[in-house]
Scaffold this motif. Sequence first.
Motif, PDB file in Angstrom:
ATOM      1  N   UNK A 738       0.842  -1.192   0.000  1.00 30.38           N
ATOM      2  CA  UNK A 738       0.000   0.000   0.000  1.00 30.38           C
ATOM      3  C   UNK A 738       0.886   1.255   0.000  1.00 30.38           C
ATOM      4  N   UNK A 739       1.929   1.234   0.816  1.00 28.42           N
ATOM      5  CA  UNK A 739       2.833   2.388   0.875  1.00 28.42           C
ATOM      6  C   UNK A 739       3.449   2.654  -0.496  1.00 28.42           C
ATOM      7  N   UNK A 740       3.834   1.594  -1.189  1.00 26.59           N
ATOM      8  CA  UNK A 740       4.423   1.747  -2.521  1.00 26.59           C
ATOM      9  C   UNK A 740       3.404   2.312  -3.508  1.00 26.59           C
ATOM     10  N   UNK A 741       2.164   1.855  -3.428  1.00 26.84           N
ATOM     11  CA  UNK A 741       1.109   2.335  -4.322  1.00 26.84           C
ATOM     12  C   UNK A 741       0.827   3.810  -4.073  1.00 26.84           C
ATOM     13  N   UNK A 742       0.753   4.204  -2.810  1.00 30.89           N
ATOM     14  CA  UNK A 742       0.533   5.617  -2.479  1.00 30.89           C
ATOM     15  C   UNK A 742       1.665   6.469  -3.056  1.00 30.89           C
ATOM     16  N   UNK A 743       2.894   5.994  -2.886  1.00 34.97           N
ATOM     17  CA  UNK A 743       4.048   6.740  -3.372  1.00 34.97           C
ATOM     18  C   UNK A 743       3.990   6.922  -4.891  1.00 34.97           C
ATOM     19  N   UNK A 744       3.659   5.845  -5.605  1.00 27.44           N
ATOM     20  CA  UNK A 744       3.594   5.906  -7.067  1.00 27.44           C
ATOM     21  C   UNK A 744       2.458   6.817  -7.539  1.00 27.44           C
ATOM     22  N   UNK A 745       1.338   6.766  -6.860  1.00 30.15           N
ATOM     23  CA  UNK A 745       0.212   7.631  -7.237  1.00 30.15           C
ATOM     24  C   UNK A 745       0.577   9.099  -7.051  1.00 30.15           C
ATOM     25  N   UNK A 746       1.216   9.423  -5.959  1.00 30.83           N
ATOM     26  CA  UNK A 746       1.595  10.818  -5.720  1.00 30.83           C
ATOM     27  C   UNK A 746       2.645  11.301  -6.737  1.00 30.83           C
ATOM     28  N   UNK A 747       3.529  10.397  -7.118  1.00 32.40           N
ATOM     29  CA  UNK A 747       4.578  10.780  -8.059  1.00 32.40           C
ATOM     30  C   UNK A 747       4.038  10.946  -9.472  1.00 32.40           C
ATOM     31  N   UNK A 748       3.156  10.034  -9.887  1.00 26.86           N
ATOM     32  CA  UNK A 748       2.730  10.006 -11.286  1.00 26.86           C
ATOM     33  C   UNK A 748       1.344  10.606 -11.515  1.00 26.86           C
ATOM     34  N   UNK A 749       0.578  10.753 -10.444  1.00 29.39           N
ATOM     35  CA  UNK A 749      -0.766  11.347 -10.563  1.00 29.39           C
ATOM     36  C   UNK A 749      -0.926  12.394  -9.460  1.00 29.39           C
ATOM     37  N   UNK A 750      -0.188  13.462  -9.496  1.00 29.28           N
ATOM     38  CA  UNK A 750      -0.139  14.409  -8.370  1.00 29.28           C
ATOM     39  C   UNK A 750      -1.470  15.096  -8.076  1.00 29.28           C
ATOM     40  N   UNK A 760      -5.764  -3.222   9.549  1.00 29.63           N
ATOM     41  CA  UNK A 760      -4.415  -3.081  10.113  1.00 29.63           C
ATOM     42  C   UNK A 760      -3.931  -1.638  10.080  1.00 29.63           C
ATOM     43  N   UNK A 761      -4.779  -0.714   9.642  1.00 26.58           N
ATOM     44  CA  UNK A 761      -4.364   0.679   9.506  1.00 26.58           C
ATOM     45  C   UNK A 761      -4.953   1.552  10.598  1.00 26.58           C
ATOM     46  N   UNK A 762      -4.376   2.720  10.752  1.00 23.94           N
ATOM     47  CA  UNK A 762      -4.890   3.752  11.634  1.00 23.94           C
ATOM     48  C   UNK A 762      -4.448   5.093  11.068  1.00 23.94           C
ATOM     49  N   UNK A 763      -4.892   6.180  11.676  1.00 22.14           N
ATOM     50  CA  UNK A 763      -4.587   7.511  11.144  1.00 22.14           C
ATOM     51  C   UNK A 763      -3.088   7.785  11.118  1.00 22.14           C
ATOM     52  N   UNK A 764      -2.378   7.350  12.156  1.00 20.41           N
ATOM     53  CA  UNK A 764      -0.940   7.600  12.207  1.00 20.41           C
ATOM     54  C   UNK A 764      -0.213   6.859  11.090  1.00 20.41           C
ATOM     55  N   UNK A 765      -0.596   5.613  10.879  1.00 19.36           N
ATOM     56  CA  UNK A 765       0.050   4.817   9.834  1.00 19.36           C
ATOM     57  C   UNK A 765      -0.248   5.408   8.462  1.00 19.36           C
ATOM     58  N   UNK A 766      -1.505   5.846   8.257  1.00 12.61           N
ATOM     59  CA  UNK A 766      -1.871   6.465   6.982  1.00 12.61           C
ATOM     60  C   UNK A 766      -1.000   7.687   6.714  1.00 12.61           C
TER      61      UNK A 766
END
Length: 791
Positions: A738-750, A760-766
Motif C-alpha cells: 500500500x505504501x508503494x502504491x501511495x508513493x507511485x500515485x503521488x509521483x505520477x498522478x499528483x 491493520x491501519x490507523x490515522x498515524x500509519x496512513x
Amino acid sequence: MKFTEALKTKRLYLDGAMGSLLQAKLENIGPVPEALTLTHPEIIQDIHRAYIEAGADIITTCTFGANGYKLNDTEYDQGAIITAAVKLAKELKPGYVALDIGPLGALIGSLGEISFDEAYHYFAQMVEIGAAAGADVLLIETVTDIYEMKAAVLAAKEHSNLPVIASMTFEENGRTLTGSDPQTVVTVLEALGVDAIGINCSTGPDKMMPVIDTLLKYASVPVVVQPNAGLPRVVDEKTFYDITSDEFAAYMAEIAQNGASVLGGCCGTTPEYIQKTIDATKVSPLPDLGNLRPEKQQTLVATGTRTVALGQDIRIIGECINPTTNVALKEELRRGELSLVKKLAIEQKKEGAHILDINLGLPDIDEKEMMLKAVEAVSNLVDLPLQIDSSDPEVIEAVLRQYNGKPIINSVNGEQSSMERILPIARKYGACVLGLTMDEKGIPEKAKDRLAIGKRIIHKAASMGIPKKNMLLDCLVLTASAQQEMVKETIKALELIHSELQVPTVLGISNISFGLPNRELMNRTFLTMAFTAGLNTPIMNPSDQGMMDVVTSFRGLWGYDERCIQYVTKYNSKSAAPVAKDKGEALPDLKKMVVKGMKEEAAAATEELLKTLDPMALVNDYLIPGLDIVGEEFETGEAFLPNLIFAAEAVQKSFEIIKSHLSAEEQIIKGRIVLATVSGDVHDIGKNILKVILENYGYEILDLGKDVETERIVATVKKENIRLVGLSALMTTTVKNMAETVSQLHERCPETAVMVGGAVLNAEYAADIGADYYGKDAKAGVNIAQSIFEK
C-alpha cells in the motif's frame, strides 16, 4: 492432559504473530501465505519452534486463510495446505496444536454475498481436514461478525469433537464491525457451547482493557486474550509496532490478574513478546471458573447487536405478530407477504417492547418458509430479541439455526413427549426455553401442582445440559369469565415459582379478559396483581397505553425505576413535547423507509412519489437525507454497519426506479472513484462495503478488485482522469505494498487524492505512508468523497 482439562487447571499460552515473522524471512510471501506450508515448510517450522522455545503451550497452524472461499481462485489445494500445516506443527510436539481458522473475508447473510449455509460449508471443510490431520483444538479467530462466528462454531461442533476457542475482533468503539458489544458476544457464544471466548487483533492490550473487562464480567468459560503489539507505524520505510515487549508483558500481567485464562499475541508480536508475557504472568493465580458471579447467572437473550436481561426488571414480550387475532395479518400471510409483520415489529419496538413473539401458525401456509422469511425481515428492521412461537420442532430448529442471536423458544410443557421434542433443540443452539406449567392432564387447578410441573421441566432441562438460567416459566392464564376461581391460583403459582425457582416469570395477560366487556380495564387490573406476585416478563400488546401506564407506574413503585426518574420524565405535564423515540419517526415516509432499511417499501414509495415529484427532488430531499441520518447515527454509535448497509440498499432500490425516469444526460454521477485492494492482499470486505455506500450517494465506482498491482491502479487513474482513489489492505504483510502504491500515485498522478483503510491501519500509519486521507469506516469514506467532489 486433555485441552479442556488444562483450560480449567492451568494458565495456557498461545503463540504470537506469523505474518510479521514470515516477512522478516521472505521478501515476498505472496497473496496466499498459507501455501508456504508446502513451498517453504522449514520456515514455518522455524517459527513454530521459536514460539515453543519461548514457552508457548499452544501452536497455531499456518492456515488462517485456508478456506475454500479464499482459495477458490488460486492454484492451491486446500486439503494439502491444511494437512501439511497441522503435520508441521505436530512434528515439533508442542503442548497443543490449534487449527487456525480465520474469517472468510466477506459479509454473510443479508449483509453480503455469502449465505449462512455457504459460510457453514466453507468452515466445515476446514474443520474436517484439520481434525483428520490431528489438530488438538480449533481456534476460530479475528472474526468481526457474530453471525459468521455462529456459522463457524456450528461447523466445528457438527464436524468434529475438538474443543473450540471463538475469538472476536473489536473496533475502537468497543463493538465488532457488525455492531456486537462484548456482552452480546458472550451471550451468543456461550449459548453455542464454545470452550473459551477470546479477543484478538483489534488493538494493543492497553486499548483492549474495557472490552476484556466486560468479557471477564459475563463469561463463565475461560477468556483468551491475544492483542497486537500496539499500533503499526512506518519509519524509514519499515513497519514496526509501538508497544515494546516489556510494555506488552506488563499489560498482560494486569490482564492475567483480572482473570484471563489464556494469553498470547497477534500482529507484531514475536517469541520475545510471548516469553516475557509468560515470565510476567506465571505467578498470577488462575481465575476460579466455578465462582459464578450474579452477572454470569443472568437469563439473557440477544440479537447480534443487543442483549436483554430477564428477571431483574420488567421486560415486555410483544404479542402482536400473531394471525390468530389479526384477520389482516392472516390474509397477508396467505398471500406470502410480510409488510404487516414488519410494520408490527417496528410499532412494538417504538411502543416499548423488549422482545417480540413471532407466531405464524396457520394451517394453510408453509410455516417454516414464512417463519424463516419473517425472522430475517424483522431482524433486519429492529434489534429486539425474538421469541419463536411454534409447535413444530422442524420449524423451531430451522429458525434457530439461521437466527443471529439467542432467542426464546415458545414453548415446552411438562408432558414427556413435549420435553423430548423441544429441549434437545434448545440445548443444541443454546436458546432460552419458555416452559408452560401444564402436562398431559392439562392445566392443574392448584398452584402447588403448577410449581411441581415447573420443577419437572427445569430438572429435565438440566439433565439435558440446559442451565437453569436459560429457563422461563409461564404459570398460564385462564379466562376469568369461565374459570374465575383459577385467577387466584394463577397468582399463587406466580408467587411460588418466583420465590422458590427464581426464574423469569411469564404470563399472556390478555387471556384473562376473553369474553368480557371493557377488556382493557380487566387486563390492567390483572397485570397489576400479577406484578405484585412476581411477574416480570408479561406477554402483552405494548401499543395498549393503559397497560404501558401500569408498567411505568409499577416500576416506579417497586424500585425498578430509581427515584421515579423515568416516570417523571414520561408524565411531567410541565415538560416539553415528548422526545421522538427515533429520528425517523416524524420523517416523510420514503425518508423513514431509508432510515429503517425497508427496501421493498422504499421502491414502492418511490414509484408512487414519482407521479407528483421530480426525480431529483426525491434524491435530494428524501434519499440522501435519509442516508445522512443513518450515517450520523453510525458515527455516534446509535446505528451499526448493518443499519448503514440496509439503508444503502433501500436507496439502491429507489435509485433503480428513479434512473428509469431519467435521460442519459440526467443520470446522477457526483464523481468517479477508483477502489482497489492492494497487491498481495485477497481481502475486500471493507472495500466492498465502501463501494455500496458510495454508489448510493451518487458516485460512480471503478472497482479494480483485490490483489491489484500498483501499475494497474496507476494506469487506470491516469487513463480515467480520477480525482480520488481508495486503497484497502487487511493483512499486515501487505501494507508495505500500500505504501508503494501511495508513493507511485503521488509521483505520477499528483492531482489525485488517496484515501486508505483496512483493519491493520490507523490515522498515524496512513500519515506515515503519505496517504491524503484515512478512512476508518465507510461513512468516513463518504465524508472524504464529499469534501473533494462537493466543495
